[in-house]
Scaffold this active site. Structure first.
Site, PDB file in Angstrom:
ATOM      1  N   SER A 234      46.884  46.852  38.865  1.00  0.00           N
ATOM      2  CA  SER A 234      46.338  45.870  39.805  1.00  0.00           C
ATOM      3  C   SER A 234      47.374  45.064  40.581  1.00  0.00           C
ATOM      4  O   SER A 234      47.024  44.331  41.501  1.00  0.00           O
ATOM      5  CB  SER A 234      45.402  44.897  39.075  1.00  0.00           C
ATOM      6  OG  SER A 234      46.112  44.137  38.118  1.00  0.00           O
ATOM      7  N   LYS A 279      41.615  35.821  38.098  1.00  0.00           N
ATOM      8  CA  LYS A 279      42.898  35.795  38.802  1.00  0.00           C
ATOM      9  C   LYS A 279      42.921  34.710  39.878  1.00  0.00           C
ATOM     10  O   LYS A 279      43.969  34.115  40.138  1.00  0.00           O
ATOM     11  CB  LYS A 279      43.198  37.176  39.392  1.00  0.00           C
ATOM     12  CG  LYS A 279      43.458  38.214  38.309  1.00  0.00           C
ATOM     13  CD  LYS A 279      43.866  39.554  38.868  1.00  0.00           C
ATOM     14  CE  LYS A 279      44.211  40.500  37.721  1.00  0.00           C
ATOM     15  NZ  LYS A 279      44.700  41.811  38.192  1.00  0.00           N
TER      16      LYS A 279
END
Length: 337
Positions: A234, A279
């Site tokens: 990611s 996040k």
């Protein structure tokens, strides 16, 4: 008497604490991680400096115990996943960790390639061999191979690429035997395996092993990325931005703290990831000004739309920016004042 009752109560509480801490449930729990500057991790030889910083965002994840399981139900941004939603079939913890680290390695190499091509700098690959990612239980390979083994040859044919192995095995049928030469801890070994049906897919024949090609990326100037024990793909977009920013004279950060997430492929396309809300929270806590989120071509439930919703929910002033490609992110930064 009271002392005995007191001691029993303390012992019972201690026992419950130990049980609640060490008894693992068949779930993984995830929660907001951190947003760390990339510059200390990425070094292009002779690269340009930057006034702001690009940041890598992470999600904390571990197998749930009783306490984390209960807390996840009480916390809006802690998530629970069944083990089979995280691991692949018959994959153990060691194999899962190895696969995640290999995915990070591939992500870094792809990010480097995208950045160097964008900057018109030389880049090429050098194969290091074919490696085992994980092995399916109760399949022929399970008796001999394990995660991390290097596959050297099959029936005497040297292997340079995972596709060679896959194509060769796919041309066989149930009951056929193949001779595998492999390396483990520097020692070369040989095993003869008989192809068999997969446990839950009787029409699918194989050895029960997932493989990948490992390679080094060769660049001019040289670049090194130190990702320690961070796993998964990611961080591809953010690695590409940091590498590119060190390759070109223009400082894309312009003094801003820029976080984000998203996978990246060799064409520079940015893909979705898990844990986008967590996040966003990590980036907000780290004081980021800008957060890049995968737009998924405007999909109804895209990472970007979830990120915008989370940003509004936590009241952050951080700007959420949708990106479909690496170029989208670069062009946005180039227009910043």
């Amino acid at each position: 008497m009271n002392n005995k009752r007191y001691i029993r109560t303390i012992a019972l509480i201690a026992l419950l604490l130990v049980f609640g801490t060490f008894f693992k449930l068949p779930y993984y729990v995830t929660m907001p991680g951190t947003a760390e500057p990339l510059r200390p991790l990425v070094e292009v030889e002779g690269g340009y400096k930057e006034k702001g910083k690009f940041m890598l965002t992470t999600v904390r994840m571990g197998q749930a115990n009783l306490f984390s399981f209960v807390f996840a139900h009480m916390s809006k941004y802690n998530e629970l996943y069944r083990i089979d939603e995280v691991r692949q079939q018959d994959e153990n913890d060691e194999e899962y960790t190895y696969r995640q680290l290999k995915m990070m390695e591939n992500s870094k190499e792809t990010a480097i390639a995208v950045a160097y091509k964008k900057a018109n700098k030389p880049v090429s690959y050098r194969n290091k061999g074919v490696y085992v990612l994980y092995v399916v239980d109760n399949m022929p390979a399970a008796k001999y191979l394990k995660s991390g083994d290097q596959l050297v040859a099959i029936d005497g044919q040297r292997l340079n690429d995972a596709d060679e192995f896959i194509q060769y095995v796919s041309g066989k049928k149930k009951g056929d035997r193949v001779r595998i030469t492999y390396k483990r801890s520097g020692k070369e070994k040989t095993a003869t395996l008989t192809l068999a049906p997969f446990p839950n897919e009787k029409n699918r024949i194989g050895l029960g092993v997932s493989v990948m090609t490992d390679h080094d990326i060769v660049t001019d100037p040289p670049v090194h990325i130190e990702s320690d024990d961070i796993g998964g793909p990611s961080a591809g977009l953010m690695f590409a931005l940091e590498v590119y920013n060190q390759l070109v004279p223009e400082d894309l950060t312009k003094g801003y703290d820029i976080a984000g997430t998203g996978t990246i492929n060799i064409d520079g396309e940015v893909g979705p990831i898990g844990g986008i809300s967590q996040k966003v929270i990590a980036a907000h806590k780290a004081g980021a000004d800008i957060f890049f989120a995968p737009n998924e071509r405007g999909a109804k439930h895209s990472n970007y739309k979830e990120a915008v919703k989370t940003a509004k929910d936590i009241g952050t002033k951080m700007k959420i920016v949708p990106v479909d490609t690496f170029d989208d992110a670069v062009q946005f930064l180039q227009k910043l004042s």
